[in-house]
Design a protein around this motif. Structure first.
Motif, PDB file in Angstrom:
ATOM      1  N   THR A  59       0.837  -1.200   0.000  1.00 30.80           N
ATOM      2  CA  THR A  59       0.000   0.000   0.000  1.00 30.80           C
ATOM      3  C   THR A  59       0.872   1.250   0.000  1.00 30.80           C
ATOM      4  OG1 THR A  59      -1.716  -1.157   1.230  1.00 30.80           O
ATOM      5  CG2 THR A  59      -1.807   1.243   1.241  1.00 30.80           C
ATOM      6  N   GLY A  60       0.538   2.182  -0.888  1.00 33.43           N
ATOM      7  CA  GLY A  60       1.307   3.413  -0.965  1.00 33.43           C
ATOM      8  C   GLY A  60       2.494   3.338  -1.898  1.00 33.43           C
ATOM      9  N   SER A  61       2.664   2.215  -2.604  1.00 32.24           N
ATOM     10  CA  SER A  61       3.828   2.074  -3.489  1.00 32.24           C
ATOM     11  C   SER A  61       3.640   2.790  -4.821  1.00 32.24           C
ATOM     12  CB  SER A  61       4.118   0.586  -3.727  1.00 32.24           C
ATOM     13  OG  SER A  61       3.007  -0.049  -4.338  1.00 32.24           O
ATOM     14  N   GLY A  62       2.406   3.206  -5.130  1.00 28.58           N
ATOM     15  CA  GLY A  62       2.171   3.973  -6.352  1.00 28.58           C
ATOM     16  C   GLY A  62       1.357   3.256  -7.404  1.00 28.58           C
ATOM     17  N   LYS A  63       0.742   2.124  -7.061  1.00 25.43           N
ATOM     18  CA  LYS A  63      -0.003   1.347  -8.047  1.00 25.43           C
ATOM     19  C   LYS A  63      -1.149   2.161  -8.662  1.00 25.43           C
ATOM     20  CE  LYS A  63      -1.195  -1.935  -5.218  1.00 25.43           C
ATOM     21  NZ  LYS A  63      -0.635  -1.350  -3.975  1.00 25.43           N
ATOM     22  N   THR A  64      -1.998   2.697  -7.829  1.00 26.88           N
ATOM     23  CA  THR A  64      -3.160   3.434  -8.329  1.00 26.88           C
ATOM     24  C   THR A  64      -2.755   4.759  -8.959  1.00 26.88           C
ATOM     25  OG1 THR A  64      -4.556   2.397  -6.666  1.00 26.88           O
ATOM     26  CG2 THR A  64      -5.405   4.390  -7.683  1.00 26.88           C
ATOM     27  N   THR A  65      -1.624   5.304  -8.536  1.00 30.20           N
ATOM     28  CA  THR A  65      -1.137   6.546  -9.132  1.00 30.20           C
ATOM     29  C   THR A  65      -0.893   6.375 -10.620  1.00 30.20           C
ATOM     30  OG1 THR A  65      -0.127   7.249  -7.050  1.00 30.20           O
ATOM     31  CG2 THR A  65       0.715   8.254  -9.054  1.00 30.20           C
ATOM     32  N   ILE A  66      -0.426   5.196 -11.023  1.00 28.99           N
ATOM     33  CA  ILE A  66      -0.203   4.924 -12.445  1.00 28.99           C
ATOM     34  C   ILE A  66      -1.503   5.096 -13.224  1.00 28.99           C
ATOM     35  CG2 ILE A  66       0.475   3.133 -14.105  1.00 28.99           C
ATOM     36  CD1 ILE A  66       2.274   1.982 -11.859  1.00 28.99           C
ATOM     37  N   VAL A  67      -2.606   4.596 -12.642  1.00 29.04           N
ATOM     38  CA  VAL A  67      -3.923   4.733 -13.273  1.00 29.04           C
ATOM     39  C   VAL A  67      -4.314   6.204 -13.350  1.00 29.04           C
ATOM     40  CG1 VAL A  67      -6.372   4.143 -13.089  1.00 29.04           C
ATOM     41  CG2 VAL A  67      -4.618   2.463 -12.455  1.00 29.04           C
ATOM     42  N   ASN A  68      -4.108   6.935 -12.274  1.00 26.59           N
ATOM     43  CA  ASN A  68      -4.470   8.356 -12.252  1.00 26.59           C
ATOM     44  C   ASN A  68      -3.715   9.150 -13.302  1.00 26.59           C
ATOM     45  OD1 ASN A  68      -6.297   8.115 -10.154  1.00 26.59           O
ATOM     46  ND2 ASN A  68      -4.764   8.472  -8.564  1.00 26.59           N
ATOM     47  N   LEU A  69      -2.475   8.787 -13.552  1.00 30.52           N
ATOM     48  CA  LEU A  69      -1.666   9.501 -14.543  1.00 30.52           C
ATOM     49  C   LEU A  69      -2.034   9.084 -15.959  1.00 30.52           C
ATOM     50  CD1 LEU A  69       1.846   9.429 -12.807  1.00 30.52           C
ATOM     51  CD2 LEU A  69       0.123  11.243 -12.761  1.00 30.52           C
ATOM     52  N   LEU A  70      -2.310   7.796 -16.159  1.00 34.10           N
ATOM     53  CA  LEU A  70      -2.681   7.321 -17.490  1.00 34.10           C
ATOM     54  C   LEU A  70      -3.992   7.950 -17.950  1.00 34.10           C
ATOM     55  CD1 LEU A  70      -2.250   5.450 -19.925  1.00 34.10           C
ATOM     56  CD2 LEU A  70      -3.375   3.621 -18.623  1.00 34.10           C
ATOM     57  N   THR A  71      -4.938   8.104 -17.034  1.00 33.03           N
ATOM     58  CA  THR A  71      -6.237   8.707 -17.368  1.00 33.03           C
ATOM     59  C   THR A  71      -6.207  10.236 -17.299  1.00 33.03           C
ATOM     60  OG1 THR A  71      -6.884   8.390 -15.061  1.00 33.03           O
ATOM     61  CG2 THR A  71      -7.605   6.729 -16.643  1.00 33.03           C
ATOM     62  N   ARG A  72      -5.065  10.790 -16.929  1.00 30.07           N
ATOM     63  CA  ARG A  72      -4.847  12.243 -16.819  1.00 30.07           C
ATOM     64  C   ARG A  72      -5.762  12.887 -15.778  1.00 30.07           C
ATOM     65  NH1 ARG A  72      -4.079  15.871 -21.907  1.00 30.07           N
ATOM     66  NH2 ARG A  72      -3.216  17.155 -20.226  1.00 30.07           N
ATOM     67  N   PHE A  73      -6.041  12.134 -14.714  1.00 32.32           N
ATOM     68  CA  PHE A  73      -6.689  12.759 -13.572  1.00 32.32           C
ATOM     69  C   PHE A  73      -5.688  13.683 -12.881  1.00 32.32           C
ATOM     70  CE2 PHE A  73      -9.755   8.937 -12.959  1.00 32.32           C
ATOM     71  CZ  PHE A  73     -10.495   9.373 -14.036  1.00 32.32           C
ATOM     72  N   TYR A  74      -4.437  13.338 -12.955  1.00 28.54           N
ATOM     73  CA  TYR A  74      -3.336  14.166 -12.461  1.00 28.54           C
ATOM     74  C   TYR A  74      -2.304  14.267 -13.580  1.00 28.54           C
ATOM     75  CZ  TYR A  74      -5.122  13.662  -7.687  1.00 28.54           C
ATOM     76  OH  TYR A  74      -5.899  13.706  -6.564  1.00 28.54           O
ATOM     77  N   GLU A  75      -1.549  15.368 -13.571  1.00 27.37           N
ATOM     78  CA  GLU A  75      -0.510  15.563 -14.579  1.00 27.37           C
ATOM     79  C   GLU A  75       0.853  15.178 -13.996  1.00 27.37           C
ATOM     80  OE1 GLU A  75      -1.201  16.163 -17.597  1.00 27.37           O
ATOM     81  OE2 GLU A  75      -3.308  16.710 -17.358  1.00 27.37           O
ATOM     82  N   ILE A  76       1.677  14.564 -14.825  1.00 25.17           N
ATOM     83  CA  ILE A  76       2.987  14.098 -14.366  1.00 25.17           C
ATOM     84  C   ILE A  76       3.919  15.274 -14.106  1.00 25.17           C
ATOM     85  CG2 ILE A  76       2.818  11.865 -15.510  1.00 25.17           C
ATOM     86  CD1 ILE A  76       4.396  12.973 -17.818  1.00 25.17           C
ATOM     87  N   ASP A  77       4.893  15.052 -13.203  1.00 28.51           N
ATOM     88  CA  ASP A  77       5.898  16.081 -12.917  1.00 28.51           C
ATOM     89  C   ASP A  77       7.054  15.997 -13.906  1.00 28.51           C
ATOM     90  OD1 ASP A  77       4.375  16.820 -10.747  1.00 28.51           O
ATOM     91  OD2 ASP A  77       5.479  15.547  -9.333  1.00 28.51           O
ATOM     92  N   GLY A  78       7.377  14.789 -14.323  1.00 22.24           N
ATOM     93  CA  GLY A  78       8.483  14.608 -15.259  1.00 22.24           C
ATOM     94  C   GLY A  78       8.326  13.315 -16.022  1.00 22.24           C
ATOM     95  N   GLY A  79       8.960  13.237 -17.209  1.00 25.34           N
ATOM     96  CA  GLY A  79       8.832  12.067 -18.048  1.00 25.34           C
ATOM     97  C   GLY A  79       7.639  12.168 -18.975  1.00 25.34           C
ATOM     98  N   THR A  80       7.318  11.063 -19.647  1.00 26.22           N
ATOM     99  CA  THR A  80       6.198  11.054 -20.593  1.00 26.22           C
ATOM    100  C   THR A  80       5.432   9.746 -20.499  1.00 26.22           C
ATOM    101  OG1 THR A  80       7.575  10.148 -22.366  1.00 26.22           O
ATOM    102  CG2 THR A  80       7.357  12.560 -22.261  1.00 26.22           C
ATOM    103  N   ILE A  81       4.142   9.825 -20.881  1.00 26.59           N
ATOM    104  CA  ILE A  81       3.326   8.635 -21.094  1.00 26.59           C
ATOM    105  C   ILE A  81       2.830   8.722 -22.532  1.00 26.59           C
ATOM    106  CG2 ILE A  81       1.302   7.315 -20.390  1.00 26.59           C
ATOM    107  CD1 ILE A  81       1.441   8.645 -17.680  1.00 26.59           C
ATOM    108  N   LYS A  82       3.078   7.664 -23.296  1.00 25.20           N
ATOM    109  CA  LYS A  82       2.666   7.640 -24.694  1.00 25.20           C
ATOM    110  C   LYS A  82       1.728   6.467 -24.946  1.00 25.20           C
ATOM    111  CE  LYS A  82       6.856   9.864 -26.471  1.00 25.20           C
ATOM    112  NZ  LYS A  82       8.025   9.734 -27.370  1.00 25.20           N
ATOM    113  N   VAL A  83       0.721   6.717 -25.750  1.00 23.12           N
ATOM    114  CA  VAL A  83      -0.174   5.672 -26.228  1.00 23.12           C
ATOM    115  C   VAL A  83      -0.003   5.583 -27.738  1.00 23.12           C
ATOM    116  CG1 VAL A  83      -2.574   4.954 -26.507  1.00 23.12           C
ATOM    117  CG2 VAL A  83      -1.835   5.953 -24.345  1.00 23.12           C
TER     118      VAL A  83
END
Length: 621
Positions: free
Chosen positions: A415-439
């Motif tokens: 818990t707290g390792s960042g699993k759900t955060t990946i989902v939040n970033l992929l769906t753009r509920f939150y914006e990333i601080d650095g790096g990129t996500i590409k589809v």
């Protein structure tokens, strides 16, 4: 996609990302934050912009108010004439009966017309109030549904609801009851002053000298009361939030026997509400008596000065009667405004809170890529992601993962390792601080959000269902779907059998959150919804963790059908799904520490092996 929008990050590192005073998702309730007073002139200007949208109703109401006020101003003048008809000839009183009857009939007609027009005024005020509130609520709801997920995660939902209900209702009451009083009050004061100067300038000046005293008293009391009315509205929002939270979690409260603690917390907030409301009410309540005292004092002065002027034959008895009536009519609108000060202050405080939501920046969609949902295949590349909810507390650190079209990737970790955060970033509920996500090689920041999210479906542990029919709850995955498509989606999800056994089948109305269905049945409906959405990317977030083993087998079959030919991200849940994944990645401290299939990771006896021993030991593999 509805379930995505209702998902909130987990506790621990992800849940504690918000500043301390606000309540985070699942976290403890912090102290109430008192907002600083905002620009009163700006709030009034914005409120009048809403009121002014129905310009014809406003103009009609102003005309009606003017007529009502002129009729009310005519009353005292007619009374004065009726008195002056009585004259003294030698020692006997003489009355011009014909003239007196004519004046009395005019008075009766005036009062009857005033009553009739006042009824019309009330009808117009009601129409203006409801029309204004409808526009205000529509704009507020439009702002709420466009709020960034970050905002709703960091703000008390009950407080947001309080602005939509309590604050807007107070504004509606004020518009229908106080607005006409303000308009008629201004006209009344101007009319009274003009008429009083027409009759006698000296008595008019004596009456007007009472105004500065009234203004000073109003300013003194208003300065102290407005602060408490703002606090009262803010605490009311906190109180609503606490009630909403406890009612929603009533089973948990009862199961852990925390009723006393919950009651104590409610009592604490209620005590703050009482203390603030008392102070607000005290300052609001003394306004009326103070203004009445000033008005009566002015009446006393006019009676004394008028009596002296009558003795020296400067004015008639009728003129004194006229001035006494106009003196009351002059002070009455000021007193009425003072008595309505509570409502006006509460409405202004509520309007500020409503506009505060409207002023929040909505989600910005800067997507410029012409790519469509049909063109997206489902290849996902997470390249060197960095992200933190709270500055300085990173959740993801240099996270890199490449997912090919149709792959099933399981993501596990504490818990707290960042699993759900990946989902939040992929769906753009939150914006990333650095790096990129590409589809499919396109940066998701260049893809329109509606296009991106229409390619993704998510099935959560806590299924989100609406107070509607089963048919419409499934259709939420694709609002244009036909009934045949809904039936087929239910069949694929293995939901058709239990639905057809229900008395009303697909037209069965669900209770709030689908509470009249079992957890397994709710989960099957969410899978049917995802099937109907026909996503290119599927996210299963703890989708079967609260389902019993027997029910899971039924759901597992539906999920396997759902994952066919779709890129699937499976947030760690029961072993059966993880073992079937093409690849398992292990998160720890925000980055990948291990990857491989189930057998490879067990053989390595690393982090996954430790998780397996603690979470899955004893289960048949």
């Amino acid at each position: 996609m509805s379930e995505q929008r209702n998902h909130r990050p987990p506790q621990n590192q992800e849940a504690n990302r918000q500043p301390p005073p606000r309540r985070g998702p699942g976290g403890p309730r912090g102290p109430m934050v008192i907002e600083k007073p905002k620009d009163l002139k700006g709030t009034l200007k914005r409120m009048f912009s809403y009121i002014g949208r129905d310009r014809y109703i406003v103009m009609s109401m102003i005309i009606i108010v003017i007529i009502v006020t002129l009729l009310s101003l005519a009353g005292p003048a007619l009374q004065g004439k009726a008195i002056d008809i009585i004259t003294l000839k030698t020692e006997d009183a003489h009355v011009d009966k014909a003239r007196r009857i004519r004046v009395l009939l005019i008075m009766a007609g005036t009062y009857a017309a005033q009553a009739l027009v006042s009824c019309t005024q009330g009808i117009l005020a009601a129409k203006l109030s409801r029309s204004t509130v409808r526009a205000l609520r529509n704009d507020l709801f439009g702002s709420i549904i466009r709020l960034p997920i970050r905002y709703t995660d960091n703000h008390n939902h009950g407080d947001i609801m309080s602005r939509m209900t309590n604050d807007v209702d107070t504004i509606a009451f004020t518009i229908s009851n106080s607005l006409t009083s303000l308009i008629s009050g201004v006209i009344n004061i101007i009319g009274c002053v003009a008429i009083m100067f027409y009759y006698n300038w000296l008595l008019a000046i004596v009456n007007i000298l009472m105004v500065p005293l009234s203004v000073m008293a109003t300013k003194f009391i208003a300065k102290r009361s407005r602060k408490y009315y703002r606090q009262q509205q803010t605490i009311l929002g906190e109180l609503n939030g606490d009630v909403e939270e406890k009612v929603t979690a009533l089973k948990t409260v009862t199961a852990y026997s925390t009723q006393k603690k919950s009651y104590a917390n409610f009592e604490k907030i209620s005590f703050k509400m009482r203390a603030t409301a008392i102070k607000a009410q005290i300052y609001g309540s003394i306004m009326g008596p103070v203004m009445n005292f000033i008005g009566n004092f002015g009446f006393l002065v006019i009676a004394a000065v008028g009596g002296y002027l009558a003795l020296i034959d400067w004015i008639t008895i009728g003129t004194i009667a006229v001035f006494i009536n106009y003196s009351k009519q002059f002070s009455r609108p000021i007193t009425e405004i003072a008595n309505q000060y509570n409502t006006i202050q509460t409405a202004l405080a509520g309007a500020e809170r409503v506009f505060a939501i409207m002023d929040q920046k909505p989600e910005i969609d800067e997507g410029k890529s012409p790519i469509t949902k049909e063109e997206i295949l489902g290849n996902i590349d997470f390249d060197h992601l960095d992200f933190s909810y709270v500055e300085g507390e990173q959740v993801l650190k240099d996270f890199t993962l490449h997912v090919k079209q149709g792959q099933r990737i399981a993501i596990v970790g504490a818990t707290g390792s960042g699993k759900t955060t990946i989902v939040n970033l992929l769906t753009r509920f939150y914006e990333i601080d650095g790096g990129t996500i590409k589809v499919d090689g396109v940066d998701i920041r260049d893809i329109k959000k509606d296009t991106l999210r229409s390619t993704i479906a998510i099935v959560l542990q806590d299924t989100v269902l609406f107070l509607d029919s089963i048919r419409n709850n499934i259709r939420y995955g694709n609002l244009e779907a036909t009934d045949d498509a809904i039936y087929e989606a239910a069949r694929i999800a293995n939901a058709d059998k239990f639905i057809e056994r229900l008395p009303e089948g697909y037209d069965t109305m669900l209770a709030e959150s689908g509470s009249n269905l079992s957890q397994g049945q709710r989960q099957l409906l969410s899978i049917a919804r995802a099937v109907l959405a026909d996503p290119k990317i599927l996210i299963l977030d703890e989708a079967t963790s609260s389902i019993d083993t027997r029910t899971e087998l039924h759901i597992q079959e539906a999920m396997l059908k759902l994952m066919e030919n779709r890129t699937s991200l499976i947030i760690a849940h029961r072993l059966s799904t993880i073992r079937d994944a093409d690849m398992i990645i292990v998160l720890d401290g925000g980055h990948i520490v291990e990857s491989g299939n189930h057998e490879e990771l067990l053989a390595a006896k690393g982090k996954y092996y430790e998780l397996y021993q603690t979470q899955f030991a004893g289960m048949k593999t």
